[in-house]
Write a protein that holds these residues in place. Sequence first.
Motif, PDB file in Angstrom:
ATOM      1  N   LYS A   8       0.850  -1.192   0.000  1.00 25.15           N
ATOM      2  CA  LYS A   8       0.000   0.000   0.000  1.00 25.15           C
ATOM      3  C   LYS A   8       0.884   1.240   0.000  1.00 25.15           C
ATOM      4  CE  LYS A   8      -3.642  -2.321   2.598  1.00 25.15           C
ATOM      5  NZ  LYS A   8      -4.312  -2.424   3.894  1.00 25.15           N
ATOM      6  N   ASN A   9       1.937   1.215   0.811  1.00 31.84           N
ATOM      7  CA  ASN A   9       2.842   2.357   0.882  1.00 31.84           C
ATOM      8  C   ASN A   9       3.581   2.559  -0.427  1.00 31.84           C
ATOM      9  OD1 ASN A   9       2.828   3.234   3.878  1.00 31.84           O
ATOM     10  ND2 ASN A   9       2.961   1.015   3.960  1.00 31.84           N
ATOM     11  N   ASP A 211      17.916   0.156   9.061  1.00 31.72           N
ATOM     12  CA  ASP A 211      18.852   1.018   8.343  1.00 31.72           C
ATOM     13  C   ASP A 211      18.140   1.649   7.142  1.00 31.72           C
ATOM     14  OD1 ASP A 211      21.752   1.861   7.659  1.00 31.72           O
ATOM     15  OD2 ASP A 211      21.063   0.850   5.827  1.00 31.72           O
ATOM     16  N   GLU A 212      18.275   2.956   6.994  1.00 28.77           N
ATOM     17  CA  GLU A 212      17.535   3.671   5.953  1.00 28.77           C
ATOM     18  C   GLU A 212      17.968   3.249   4.548  1.00 28.77           C
ATOM     19  OE1 GLU A 212      16.647   8.300   4.624  1.00 28.77           O
ATOM     20  OE2 GLU A 212      16.998   7.795   6.734  1.00 28.77           O
ATOM     21  N   ASP A 213      19.264   3.095   4.316  1.00 35.36           N
ATOM     22  CA  ASP A 213      19.740   2.693   2.990  1.00 35.36           C
ATOM     23  C   ASP A 213      19.270   1.288   2.628  1.00 35.36           C
ATOM     24  OD1 ASP A 213      21.005   5.114   2.603  1.00 35.36           O
ATOM     25  OD2 ASP A 213      22.960   4.408   3.324  1.00 35.36           O
ATOM     26  N   LEU A 219      12.843  -1.739  -0.669  1.00 36.16           N
ATOM     27  CA  LEU A 219      11.606  -1.271  -1.284  1.00 36.16           C
ATOM     28  C   LEU A 219      11.754  -1.101  -2.792  1.00 36.16           C
ATOM     29  CD1 LEU A 219      10.362   1.334   1.351  1.00 36.16           C
ATOM     30  CD2 LEU A 219       9.543  -1.001   0.982  1.00 36.16           C
ATOM     31  N   LYS A 220      12.951  -0.707  -3.221  1.00 36.78           N
ATOM     32  CA  LYS A 220      13.200  -0.591  -4.662  1.00 36.78           C
ATOM     33  C   LYS A 220      13.105  -1.960  -5.334  1.00 36.78           C
ATOM     34  CE  LYS A 220      16.697   0.794  -8.058  1.00 36.78           C
ATOM     35  NZ  LYS A 220      18.099   1.222  -8.267  1.00 36.78           N
ATOM     36  N   LEU A 244      10.364   5.511   9.860  1.00 34.06           N
ATOM     37  CA  LEU A 244      11.323   5.307   8.781  1.00 34.06           C
ATOM     38  C   LEU A 244      10.599   5.327   7.438  1.00 34.06           C
ATOM     39  CD1 LEU A 244      14.056   4.695   7.595  1.00 34.06           C
ATOM     40  CD2 LEU A 244      13.797   2.298   8.270  1.00 34.06           C
ATOM     41  N   MET A 245       9.413   4.739   7.371  1.00 37.49           N
ATOM     42  CA  MET A 245       8.638   4.772   6.124  1.00 37.49           C
ATOM     43  C   MET A 245       8.318   6.212   5.729  1.00 37.49           C
ATOM     44  SD  MET A 245       8.126   2.117   4.312  1.00 37.49           S
ATOM     45  CE  MET A 245       6.958   2.973   3.284  1.00 37.49           C
ATOM     46  N   GLU A 246       8.015   7.035   6.695  1.00 38.60           N
ATOM     47  CA  GLU A 246       7.708   8.446   6.405  1.00 38.60           C
ATOM     48  C   GLU A 246       8.932   9.145   5.806  1.00 38.60           C
ATOM     49  OE1 GLU A 246       6.193  10.289   9.885  1.00 38.60           O
ATOM     50  OE2 GLU A 246       4.402   9.013   9.967  1.00 38.60           O
ATOM     51  N   ARG A 247      10.109   8.856   6.340  1.00 43.69           N
ATOM     52  CA  ARG A 247      11.318   9.467   5.795  1.00 43.69           C
ATOM     53  C   ARG A 247      11.598   8.976   4.381  1.00 43.69           C
ATOM     54  NH1 ARG A 247      13.463   8.176  10.888  1.00 43.69           N
ATOM     55  NH2 ARG A 247      14.974   6.688  10.019  1.00 43.69           N
TER      56      ARG A 247
END
Length: 249
Positions: A8-9, A211-213, A219-220, A244-247
């Motif tokens: 969904k995101n 971890d953000e990266d 997700l990619k 983290l999803m928001e960022r």
Amino acid sequence: MAGHSQFKNIMHRKGAQDAKRAKIFTKLIRELTVAARSGLPDPAANPRLRAAIVAARGANMSKDTMDRAIKRGAGGEDGANYEEVRYEGYGPGSVAIIVEGLTDNRNRTASEVRTAFNKNSGALGETNSVSFMFDRIGAIRYPVAAASSEAMFEGALDAGADNVESDDECHEITCAPDDLGAVREALEAKFGTPEYARLDWKAQTTVPVTDEDTARLLLKLLDILEDNDDVQRVQANFEIADDLMERLG
């Protein structure tokens, strides 16, 4: 964020709405064709076809387009022989991923899926290399407007389901794979045709991705897999915190 809700995101972040709609139609047409070919072309006697028609209507597909796909499947007129395929592997952060598809060219699909994994820090494995970390379940989904959460819970309990999860968008009912037909029929009698009723995968445990990266790369990869015309569904056992999803969004 975990389980079925992860896409969904992703979908909310994607642009090029016309291109996305075309890809959705491609997947739905393929499912209509295969569903008609796998059983009777009459939706009243073919639960898989019935569910495919509901999904197509939900995407605003025209009746003519649906009818042509069903006729092709029933008569085999288009010459395409779609096969159900499954691929398993690991994505960034050691996240287990199962990819299910319908393809008329196994070599092409396998190559494209392998390339997606390799280019995004993943690794495609052998069949059953990660599926042992998931449970095979029967999954049935209704829109939230179909019934109240209490009514759906009681109906699912009476039908022999194992669990119901309701939110502001839908009701998701799960059951044992062998019980899917009976549970679906009982729920259809009370609430009408579901958005889908199918065999699915449910992760036994989830892998936190902090971890953000790593999260961005994961997700990619999932986005690329979902975007492939041959891919019908992707399941993964990750969990990403909302902040983290928001960022990332």
